[in-house]
Design a protein around this motif. Structure first.
Motif, PDB file in Angstrom:
ATOM      1  N   MET A   1       0.847  -1.169   0.000  1.00  0.00           N
ATOM      2  CA  MET A   1       0.000   0.000   0.000  1.00  0.00           C
ATOM      3  C   MET A   1       0.902   1.245   0.000  1.00  0.00           C
ATOM      4  N   ALA A   2       0.578   2.218  -0.816  1.00  0.00           N
ATOM      5  CA  ALA A   2       1.385   3.434  -0.920  1.00  0.00           C
ATOM      6  C   ALA A   2       1.361   4.188   0.409  1.00  0.00           C
ATOM      7  N   GLU A   3       2.509   4.678   0.795  1.00  0.00           N
ATOM      8  CA  GLU A   3       2.655   5.406   2.046  1.00  0.00           C
ATOM      9  C   GLU A   3       1.712   6.607   2.075  1.00  0.00           C
ATOM     10  N   GLY A   4       0.919   6.715   3.121  1.00  0.00           N
ATOM     11  CA  GLY A   4       0.032   7.859   3.299  1.00  0.00           C
ATOM     12  C   GLY A   4      -1.268   7.799   2.511  1.00  0.00           C
ATOM     13  N   HIS A   5      -1.510   6.703   1.798  1.00  0.00           N
ATOM     14  CA  HIS A   5      -2.703   6.613   0.956  1.00  0.00           C
ATOM     15  C   HIS A   5      -3.988   6.788   1.770  1.00  0.00           C
ATOM     16  N   ARG A   6      -4.098   6.089   2.864  1.00  0.00           N
ATOM     17  CA  ARG A   6      -5.311   6.180   3.673  1.00  0.00           C
ATOM     18  C   ARG A   6      -5.533   7.596   4.196  1.00  0.00           C
ATOM     19  N   GLU A   7      -4.466   8.248   4.612  1.00  0.00           N
ATOM     20  CA  GLU A   7      -4.602   9.626   5.095  1.00  0.00           C
ATOM     21  C   GLU A   7      -5.054  10.558   3.972  1.00  0.00           C
ATOM     22  N   ARG A   8      -4.533  10.363   2.763  1.00  0.00           N
ATOM     23  CA  ARG A   8      -4.971  11.188   1.629  1.00  0.00           C
ATOM     24  C   ARG A   8      -6.446  10.969   1.323  1.00  0.00           C
ATOM     25  N   ARG A  37      -5.620  -3.275   8.200  1.00  0.00           N
ATOM     26  CA  ARG A  37      -4.224  -3.535   7.809  1.00  0.00           C
ATOM     27  C   ARG A  37      -4.110  -4.164   6.425  1.00  0.00           C
ATOM     28  N   ASP A  39      -4.787  -3.752   2.118  1.00  0.00           N
ATOM     29  CA  ASP A  39      -5.055  -2.877   0.976  1.00  0.00           C
ATOM     30  C   ASP A  39      -6.462  -3.188   0.473  1.00  0.00           C
TER      31      ASP A  39
END
Length: 117
Positions: A1-8, A37, A39
């Motif tokens: 999963m790309a770093e920070g994707h959920r926050e974006r 946890r 994707d």
């Protein structure tokens, strides 16, 4: 999963609501909370592919949802909870609206609040 994707995705929701999300994006975001946890993008795509639309995913049976690769029981129950919660909310709003619609002014106020913006 790309770093920070959920926050974006969370920031996007807070800025735009779900209005600009495609169906798989909205499902992916919902599934963040059932599958913390994992994707969830691929799962969201599989759900849309299997059922055809966002609403049909939420209307699917528990067994049908749980049979989609990556969903499992907890996420299936969560998606059923969303559908039931929306229905419960709509019923509650309807009851409140029936009580509040005792004049043309009250109906006008409701329509302006609902459709303005």
């Amino acid at each position: 999963m790309a770093e920070g994707h959920r926050e974006r995705v969370k920031r996007r929701f807070l800025t735009e609501d779900l209005d600009s999300f495609e169906a798989h994006n909205a499902l992916e975001f919902l599934l963040f909370y059932a599958l913390p946890r994992i994707d969830t993008n691929g799962i969201a795509h599989r759900l849309i592919d299997r059922f055809g639309s966002f609403s049909e995913v939420l209307e699917a049976s528990l067994d049908e949802l749980a049979s989609v690769d990556g969903v499992g029981d907890n996420a299936a129950i969560f998606l059923k909870l969303i559908h039931s919660t929306v229905r419960y909310y709509e019923d509650d709003v309807g009851r409140r609206s029936e009580e509040a619609f005792n004049s043309k002014a009250a109906i006008g106020k409701f329509l302006v609040e609902k459709y303005a913006g």
